[in-house]
Design an enzyme around this catalytic site. Structure first.
Site, mmCIF file in Angstrom:
data_model
loop_
_atom_site.group_PDB
_atom_site.id
_atom_site.type_symbol
_atom_site.label_atom_id
_atom_site.label_comp_id
_atom_site.label_asym_id
_atom_site.label_seq_id
_atom_site.Cartn_x
_atom_site.Cartn_y
_atom_site.Cartn_z
ATOM 1 N N HIS A 26 0.841 -1.195 0.000
ATOM 2 C CA HIS A 26 0.000 0.000 0.000
ATOM 3 C C HIS A 26 0.876 1.245 0.000
ATOM 4 O O HIS A 26 2.049 1.178 0.366
ATOM 5 C CB HIS A 26 -0.817 0.075 1.296
ATOM 6 N N GLU A 91 2.538 -0.877 4.527
ATOM 7 C CA GLU A 91 2.241 0.486 4.088
ATOM 8 C C GLU A 91 3.546 1.231 3.810
ATOM 9 O O GLU A 91 4.441 1.279 4.668
ATOM 10 C CB GLU A 91 1.461 1.249 5.171
ATOM 11 N N HIS A 133 -2.530 -3.017 -3.400
ATOM 12 C CA HIS A 133 -3.916 -2.863 -2.952
ATOM 13 C C HIS A 133 -4.844 -2.685 -4.156
ATOM 14 O O HIS A 133 -5.951 -3.202 -4.188
ATOM 15 C CB HIS A 133 -4.001 -1.656 -2.010
HETATM 16 ZN ZN ZN Z 1 -4.054 0.573 0.552
#
Ligand code: ZN
Length: 240
Positions: A26, A91, A133
């Protein structure tokens, strides 16, 4: 590899018996890494990831890998809907398309490579299960986006990057063929035989991952060829 702890309460138990065999990448899509860390650990936000990698290469651990972090939301890949149950979520700090999307710097990519290599020594993650994602939620998400260097990651042994110089089998240049192949790769795509909005969004997601030079959701010859080559590579890998 040095990990810093930033515990998040936003996780729950993985379903019993399931294996961890997916890696989902992400971007944070916020103005700063501090803001992203605050949100990913806020009980109100109900979102998290296992790790956050900052642009300077700092790696934060938010959720233990044996717990289900809440990062993918409504998503799908290769017949599965509970992507969080089977995945590790990472992330990458980046403002994203909303706040000034920019390249992922060298220290961040080096740290991600080391982290991903470490994860894949502990979990059986096949190359085609290293995803963005946007791959698992193409109708909703654009991260990590077309500036993410999937080629570099594949050179480090993480993820699928087939040789696109190979000539694919002749593919009929129509939406039905593309939809069938995208579904074979793992995408959730309607089988309408038409280039409808939902199908264009899936083509866009495919391009962000495998053909970043052209991200427009159009089914041109090169995009279709690459879809066929990735589908063949996934099929070949499953047959191993
Ligand atoms: Zn994401």
């Amino acid at each position: 590899m040095h990990l810093l702890e930033w515990p998040s309460p936003n996780h729950d138990a993985r379903p019993p018996g399931g294996i961890i065999d997916m890696l989902i990448l992400h971007y944070t899509g916020m103005t700063s890494g501090e803001a992203a860390l605050a949100r990913l650990a806020s009980p109100d936000a109900k979102v998290s990831a296992h790790y956050v990698v900052e642009e300077d290469g700092t790696i934060w651990r938010l959720v233990p890998e044996d717990r289900r972090a809440w990062h993918a939301g409504l998503s799908f890949w290769a017949g599965r809907r509970d992507i969080n149950a089977h995945s590790i979520g990472i992330e990458l700090v980046n403002p994203g398309h909303e706040w000034g999307y920019r390249p992922f710097p060298e220290p961040q990519m080096a740290a991600l490579e080391a982290l991903a290599q470490d994860i894949t020594t502990r979990h059986p993650v096949r190359p085609e299960f290293v995803l963005g994602h946007s791959d698992v939620a193409p109708q909703r998400k654009a991260d990590p986006g077309e500036l993410f260097d999937w080629v570099r990651l594949a050179h480090a042994g993480i993820g699928l990057w087939p040789d696109f110089a190979t000539a694919p089998q002749a593919i009929p240049p129509n939406a039905a063929a593309a939809q069938r192949l995208l579904a074979a790769i793992g995408y959730e795509v309607p089988q309408t035989g038409a280039l409808d909005d939902a199908t264009r969004a899936v083509i866009f997601a495919f391009q962000r991952h495998f053909r970043a030079a052209r991200c427009d959701g159009a089914l041109d010859r090169e995009t279709l060829a690459r879809i066929a080559i990735v589908a063949a590579a996934v099929k070949g890998d499953e047959g191993d």
